[in-house]
Design a protein around this motif. Structure first.
Motif, PDB file in Angstrom:
ATOM      1  N   THR A 273     -36.442  58.947  -6.157  1.00 28.41           N
ATOM      2  CA  THR A 273     -35.577  59.439  -4.941  1.00 28.41           C
ATOM      3  C   THR A 273     -34.326  59.253  -5.066  1.00 28.41           C
ATOM      4  O   THR A 273     -33.396  59.625  -4.377  1.00 28.41           O
ATOM      5  CB  THR A 273     -36.112  58.298  -3.690  1.00 28.41           C
ATOM      6  N   GLY A 274     -33.853  58.586  -6.201  1.00 27.19           N
ATOM      7  CA  GLY A 274     -32.326  58.331  -6.447  1.00 27.19           C
ATOM      8  C   GLY A 274     -31.800  56.950  -5.650  1.00 27.19           C
ATOM      9  O   GLY A 274     -30.430  56.914  -5.856  1.00 27.19           O
ATOM     10  N   GLU A 275     -32.807  56.541  -4.945  1.00 26.42           N
ATOM     11  CA  GLU A 275     -32.550  55.150  -4.137  1.00 26.42           C
ATOM     12  C   GLU A 275     -32.182  53.948  -5.008  1.00 26.42           C
ATOM     13  O   GLU A 275     -33.048  53.618  -5.739  1.00 26.42           O
ATOM     14  CB  GLU A 275     -33.183  54.879  -2.929  1.00 26.42           C
ATOM     15  N   SER A 276     -31.020  53.542  -5.143  1.00 24.01           N
ATOM     16  CA  SER A 276     -30.584  52.431  -6.131  1.00 24.01           C
ATOM     17  C   SER A 276     -31.230  50.953  -5.704  1.00 24.01           C
ATOM     18  O   SER A 276     -31.214  50.241  -6.345  1.00 24.01           O
ATOM     19  CB  SER A 276     -29.334  52.296  -6.371  1.00 24.01           C
ATOM     20  N   VAL A 277     -31.105  50.949  -4.323  1.00 22.25           N
ATOM     21  CA  VAL A 277     -31.718  49.689  -3.887  1.00 22.25           C
ATOM     22  C   VAL A 277     -33.483  49.388  -3.712  1.00 22.25           C
ATOM     23  O   VAL A 277     -33.901  50.203  -3.152  1.00 22.25           O
ATOM     24  CB  VAL A 277     -31.071  49.017  -2.656  1.00 22.25           C
ATOM     25  N   PRO A 278     -34.021  48.576  -4.462  1.00 23.28           N
ATOM     26  CA  PRO A 278     -35.508  48.476  -4.255  1.00 23.28           C
ATOM     27  C   PRO A 278     -35.790  48.138  -2.860  1.00 23.28           C
ATOM     28  O   PRO A 278     -35.176  47.499  -2.168  1.00 23.28           O
ATOM     29  CB  PRO A 278     -35.848  47.526  -5.508  1.00 23.28           C
ATOM     30  N   ARG A 279     -36.967  48.612  -2.599  1.00 21.98           N
ATOM     31  CA  ARG A 279     -37.529  48.263  -1.221  1.00 21.98           C
ATOM     32  C   ARG A 279     -38.712  47.244  -1.387  1.00 21.98           C
ATOM     33  O   ARG A 279     -39.803  47.837  -2.450  1.00 21.98           O
ATOM     34  CB  ARG A 279     -37.971  49.572  -0.643  1.00 21.98           C
ATOM     35  N   ARG A 280     -38.984  46.461  -0.721  1.00 27.02           N
ATOM     36  CA  ARG A 280     -40.237  45.653  -0.642  1.00 27.02           C
ATOM     37  C   ARG A 280     -41.280  46.402   0.280  1.00 27.02           C
ATOM     38  O   ARG A 280     -41.143  46.875   1.116  1.00 27.02           O
ATOM     39  CB  ARG A 280     -40.117  44.205  -0.039  1.00 27.02           C
TER      40      ARG A 280
END
Length: 727
Positions: A273-280
């Protein structure tokens, strides 16, 4: 009635194709076969799609392509080369094993590189011979010229017999032979060498885009930990079936799309996704193939086979999208059909008119005419658009921005208005508990009583309360005699106390509500929230307010569109009060209580005003309006992306990605303009200097080769596009 030559479609992979000239020759040659209709050649995807009536076999198609000197294998052949930078010998047929073998080679071991080095060594030897034995110098340079020119002229001859007489190889052959005939053997040899260098560099540059696309597939690990009973075994990831349970350990890449059935972990979705912040993520949530579990052990039920997972669908979409030409690319293709013969005519006129009319020196003006042939090679111009489009499509796909071809990518740059659906588009698509107002009961106890009644229910409001209880860590006691009360709520006994949870009207039949309680319920309703009343032991214990809340990035995403000067509006079938509450929160104009045909009418009206409209929805319920808009965008997640309906899809459900798509389109269009300017500018410059006698043959070939490499390298910059409005 003639048969429809596009009923059947077959796809192939092409090896050794580096530039627009290659694609043009393949297209022309195949159209000469009876029964062939549509022919689509993708340079960046190194693929061929053929529409036919069934009377032509795959072998006939492959034989025709191999006659041109390219390798070809069926698209779904597992033994076909995955590295599409393979080189093949001129004219001679190429076996699949040979192509695969070449594909594994590094660039300096490819056939084009070896031919270039052979020609280069021969030229160095010719210079040495010329110094030691001057009278043998011309013959040595002639031999060096032939080493590089014979394979090129062979390709020119085959292309001419298959319908492409004005190929770059033909221009090169004429120029080199002409230079030899007027005694410029040294320059002829250098020109051939520079042409071979250019071909090799084109192959290396074109491989950049292909490697980027192929790299998407490499995100998925090759093996998976499959659990059967209590046993865990390592199996190939592509052997997983829907319903299999896999174990994902900390640090592992997830090998398949699936749903977590046990465990919780931070998930790094940046590769997809290119999303830099990991998601729980925890039980019941979706995970994508290629993402990484950081700190927890997960058990995941596979929801898509390898060929249908998120990465596979993205790769497939990008490959197919690259076969769809942008309007600018189609114009350049048509232009080049007249441009190349025009260059031949111009070269002939330059070579003959001054000597015939003004008595100028024949050798001098023939030399200039030959240089013009080299300057006029259209490769850089023709590759300027598809290279940028391919890089843009690949870059977008890496961020979950999927577009069906160059026309769609180019179309985003003209968008002036975006109409959004509400539920599941601007909002999360599921209600959440926003407020709990307790009366004579603690907050925690009210939440526990409500959750006790809702256990086991799949109703969206029930799930919202259960999620809230889980988040607040509220204990959920068992409920007895629990049952749904049709159309009003649910009731039962918790700890021996009769409890009811339902609508305000139904609650007032079971307990008296004070003016404060009624006022609080009305206030929640005014905010577009659904109110459920908790009644315990015939007394109002609490009010629960729930609403489908905006996505976390909805406000910033809409603001980014407004910064780009784009009008935004929300079209929803929801009631006016709820729509107004969401619209006020987001600062967007809205129209509510709409049927699908109403939305279509509004979009048609916007277009009638001269606006270019993108419509963002779920791609299924909004099919009519998605089709009516200039560009329809499906807001989806995972395997639910409705690509069949929409022109584009936002894979990961971010409102900001609409602005990113438009920003990417503007970046691609700027890149295309730069490329066309570079190609034409260099040609114009060298045309003037050649006629003026300042530059000659080898600077002319540098103008073409250099422009092609510059244009391709500039397009490849789009592969590093990081997003951001106005980027």
């Amino acid at each position: 009635m003639p048969p429809d030559t596009s009923d059947l479609k077959t796809r192939f992979r092409i090896e050794g194709m580096d530039c627009a000239s290659c694609a043009s020759k393949i297209d022309t040659a195949l159209r000469r076969l009876p029964g062939i209709g549509e022919v689509i050649v993708s340079i960046p995807g190194a693929s061929l799609s053929v529409g036919h009536d069934g009377t032509v076999s795959d072998n006939q198609v492959m034989q025709q392509v191999r006659r041109l000197g390219y390798g070809i294998t069926p698209f779904n052949d597992p033994s076909s080369s995955r590295d599409l930078d393979a080189e093949v010998p001129a004219v001679a047929p190429v076996s699949r094993n040979q192509a695969s073998h070449d594909a594994e080679r590094q660039w300096w071991r490819t056939r084009k590189a070896l031919l270039m080095m052979s020609c280069g060594i021969a030229i160095v030897a010719a210079f040495s011979i010329g110094r030691l034995i001057p009278e043998a110098g011309n013959w040595a340079f002639l031999l060096a010229t032939l080493i590089g020119l014979v394979p090129v002229s062979q390709r020119a001859y085959v292309a001419a017999t298959l319908g492409s007489p004005f190929s770059i190889e033909m221009l090169m052959t004429i120029a080199a032979i002409g230079a030899v005939l007027i005694g410029a053997t040294e320059e002829a040899a250098v020109v051939v060498l520079l042409f071979l260098v250019g071909e090799m560099l084109e192959g290396v540059a074109a491989g950049g885009a292909r490697a980027s696309i192929a790299g998407l597939a490499d995100l998925v690990p090759k093996t998976a930990q499959l659990q059967r009973g209590n046993a865990i075994s390592e199996v190939p990831a592509d052997s997983l079936s829907v319903g299999d349970v896999i174990v994902v350990r900390p640090g592992d890449r997830i090998p398949a799309d699936g749903e977590i059935v046990e465990g919780s972990s931070e998930i790094n979705e940046a590769p997809v996704t290119g999303e830099s912040v990991p998601r729980r993520k925890t039980e019941g949530e979706t995970v994508f193939a290629g993402t990484i579990s950081i700190d927890g052990v997960l058990r995941v039920t596979v929801t898509a086979a390898a060929e249908d997972n998120t990465i596979a669908r993205v790769v497939r979409l990008v490959e197919e999208a690259q076969e769809s030409k942008a309007p600018t690319e189609r114009f350049i293709d048509r232009f080049s059909r007249y441009y190349t013969p025009g260059v031949l005519i111009l070269g002939a006129l330059v070579a003959t008119v001054p000597p015939l009319v003004a008595g100028a020196d024949w050798a001098d003006w023939i030399y200039k005419g030959l240089a013009i042939l080299l300057i006029g090679c259209p490769c850089a111009l023709v590759i300027s658009t598809p290279a940028a489009v391919a890089a843009g499509l690949a870059s977008g796909a890496r961020r979950g921005l999927l577009m069906k071809g160059g026309a769609v990518l180019e179309g985003f740059s003209a968008i002036t208005a975006v109409a959004f659906d509400k539920t599941g588009t601007l909002t999360e698509g599921r209600p959440v508990v926003t407020d709990i107002r307790s009366f004579g009961s603690s907050y925690q106890r009210s939440l526990s009583l409500a959750a006790a009644l809702e256990q086991g229910s799949n109703h969206p409001l029930a799930l919202a309360i259960l999620r809230k209880a889980d988040a607040e860590k509220a204990p959920i006691p068992p409920a007895s005699e629990a049952r749904a009360v049709s159309g009003t709520g649910v009731e039962g006994r918790v700890g021996g106390v009769p409890v009811f949870l339902g609508s305000v009207a139904a609650a007032r039949d079971r307990a008296s509500m004070t003016d404060d309680q009624i006022a609080a319920a009305d206030a929640f309703n005014a905010e577009g929230k659904t109110v459920s009343v908790l009644v315990a032991d015939k007394k109002v214990a609490a009010l629960f307010a729930m609403r489908d809340e905006p996505r976390t990035d909805a406000m910033s995403g809409l603001a980014a569109l407004k910064e780009q000067g784009i009008r935004t509006l929300m079209l929803t079938g929801d009631n006016a009060r709820t729509a107004a509450a969401i619209a006020d929160t987001l600062g967007i104009e809205t129209q509510a209580d709409l049927l699908p045909q109403d939305k279509q009418r509004i979009v048609d009206g916007l277009r009638a005003e001269g606006l270019k409209v993108a419509k963002v929805g779920d791609g299924i319920n909004d099919a009519p309006v998605l089709a009516a808009a200039d560009i329809g965008i499906a807001m989806g997640g995972g395997t639910d992306v409705a690509l069949e309906t929409a022109d584009a899809a936002i894979l990961h459900g971010r409102v900001m990605d609409v602005a990113q798509m438009i920003s990417l389109s503007h970046a691609v269009m700027r890149n295309i303009k730069q490329n066309i300017g570079t190609a034409l500018g260099l040609k114009a410059l060298f045309l003037v200097t050649t006629v003026a006698g300042v530059t000659g043959l080898w600077p002319a070939i540098l103008a073409d080769t250099g422009a092609t490499v510059l244009v391709t390298a500039n397009a490849m910059r789009l592969l590093t596009w990081k997003g951001g409005v106005g980027s």
